[in-house]
Design an enzyme around this catalytic site. Structure first.
Site, mmCIF file in Angstrom:
data_model
loop_
_atom_site.group_PDB
_atom_site.id
_atom_site.type_symbol
_atom_site.label_atom_id
_atom_site.label_comp_id
_atom_site.label_asym_id
_atom_site.label_seq_id
_atom_site.Cartn_x
_atom_site.Cartn_y
_atom_site.Cartn_z
ATOM 1 N N PRO A 6 0.787 -1.233 0.000
ATOM 2 C CA PRO A 6 0.000 0.000 0.000
ATOM 3 C C PRO A 6 0.821 1.286 0.000
ATOM 4 C CG PRO A 6 -0.910 -1.547 1.562
ATOM 5 C CD PRO A 6 0.352 -2.167 1.039
ATOM 6 N N ASN A 71 8.237 -5.493 -0.200
ATOM 7 C CA ASN A 71 8.021 -4.310 0.628
ATOM 8 C C ASN A 71 6.518 -4.217 0.840
ATOM 9 O OD1 ASN A 71 7.754 -1.901 1.916
ATOM 10 N ND2 ASN A 71 9.076 -0.731 0.531
ATOM 11 N N GLU A 95 12.617 -9.281 2.902
ATOM 12 C CA GLU A 95 11.862 -8.088 3.319
ATOM 13 C C GLU A 95 12.668 -6.844 2.948
ATOM 14 O OE1 GLU A 95 11.477 -7.777 7.564
ATOM 15 O OE2 GLU A 95 9.877 -6.277 7.427
ATOM 16 N N HIS A 97 12.710 -2.488 2.875
ATOM 17 C CA HIS A 97 12.141 -1.188 3.233
ATOM 18 C C HIS A 97 13.069 -0.075 2.779
ATOM 19 C CE1 HIS A 97 9.001 -2.996 5.602
ATOM 20 N NE2 HIS A 97 9.917 -3.748 6.193
HETATM 21 O O1 CA2 Z 1 10.252 2.228 4.427
HETATM 22 C C1 CA2 Z 1 9.457 1.504 3.777
HETATM 23 O O2 CA2 Z 1 9.728 1.016 2.700
HETATM 24 C C2 CA2 Z 1 8.059 1.251 4.343
HETATM 25 O O3 CA2 Z 1 7.681 -0.080 4.013
HETATM 26 C C3 CA2 Z 1 7.140 2.255 3.676
HETATM 27 C C4 CA2 Z 1 5.710 2.205 4.206
HETATM 28 C C5 CA2 Z 1 5.714 2.321 5.740
HETATM 29 O O4 CA2 Z 1 4.395 2.177 6.227
HETATM 30 C C6 CA2 Z 1 6.608 1.267 6.381
HETATM 31 O O5 CA2 Z 1 6.594 1.471 7.782
HETATM 32 C C7 CA2 Z 1 8.020 1.381 5.866
HETATM 33 C C8 CA2 Z 1 4.888 3.369 3.658
HETATM 34 C C9 CA2 Z 1 4.893 3.504 2.168
HETATM 35 C C10 CA2 Z 1 4.149 4.748 1.834
HETATM 36 O O6 CA2 Z 1 4.926 5.500 0.925
HETATM 37 C C11 CA2 Z 1 4.561 6.788 0.688
HETATM 38 C C12 CA2 Z 1 5.329 7.465 -0.234
HETATM 39 C C13 CA2 Z 1 5.039 8.772 -0.526
HETATM 40 C C14 CA2 Z 1 3.973 9.403 0.073
HETATM 41 C C15 CA2 Z 1 3.207 8.738 0.991
HETATM 42 C C16 CA2 Z 1 3.496 7.411 1.296
#
Ligand code: CA2
Length: 141
Positions: A6, A71, A95, A97
């Site tokens: 997401p 991810n 995994e 991130h």
């Molecule tokens: O650091 C990562 O790759 C995460 O998986 C990114 C997720 C976050 O909930 C995890 O804790 C860590 C969030 C992805 C959302 O990405 C966005 C990018 C731009 C604007 C808003 C959200």
């Protein structure tokens, strides 16, 4: 297979201080180039829906994928369904991130994915995907 959860479709548009300026397409283009050098075939997908990720993990298992780079976005911290899907396939899941969740809010410190993953690469921005693909390639030996 490279699976993204997401909101990762929003990469590059907001929160550049946390996630960088690359879009998911930018990352995909570089991964495809790297895969060609490594002699690997990639299937890169993104969904905002938990069930799609579960189905795609099953598909990776059925196809006998070498590995899944996953991810799972925020579902990392909440989804027992994804944990069970990883446990249910005989494919190593790496995994990935962009950020390092352990330096962020407490609710990001739990990872259900990590409980069943082969390993985790986090905190290197878009380079996390490159490092994870190298790790996947190393599984061939
Ligand atoms: O650091 C990562 O790759 C995460 O998986 C990114 C997720 C976050 O909930 C995890 O804790 C860590 C969030 C992805 C959302 O990405 C966005 C990018 C731009 C604007 C808003 C959200």
């Amino acid at each position: 297979m490279v699976l993204n959860g997401p909101n990762l479709n929003l990469l590059g548009s907001r929160e550049p201080a946390i996630y960088g300026r690359d879009t998911l397409d930018d990352i995909a283009v570089r991964l495809e180039e790297q895969a060609a050098t490594l002699g690997l075939e990639l299937d890169i997908r993104q969904s905002n829906h938990e069930g799609h990720l579960v189905d795609w993990l099953h598909e990776a298992g059925a196809r006998g994928a070498l590995a899944v780079l996953l991810n799972a976005g925020a579902l990392t911290h909440t989804s027992i369904a994804i944990l069970d899907a990883i446990k249910g396939i005989n494919v190593p899941v790496i995994e990935v991130h962009l950020s390092n969740p352990h330096t962020r809010e407490e609710f990001r410190h739990t990872s259900f994915v990590a409980r069943a993953a082969k390993g985790t690469i986090a905190g290197f921005g878009a380079a996390s995907y490159r490092l994870a693909l190298d790790a996947a390639a190393a599984l061939r030996q």
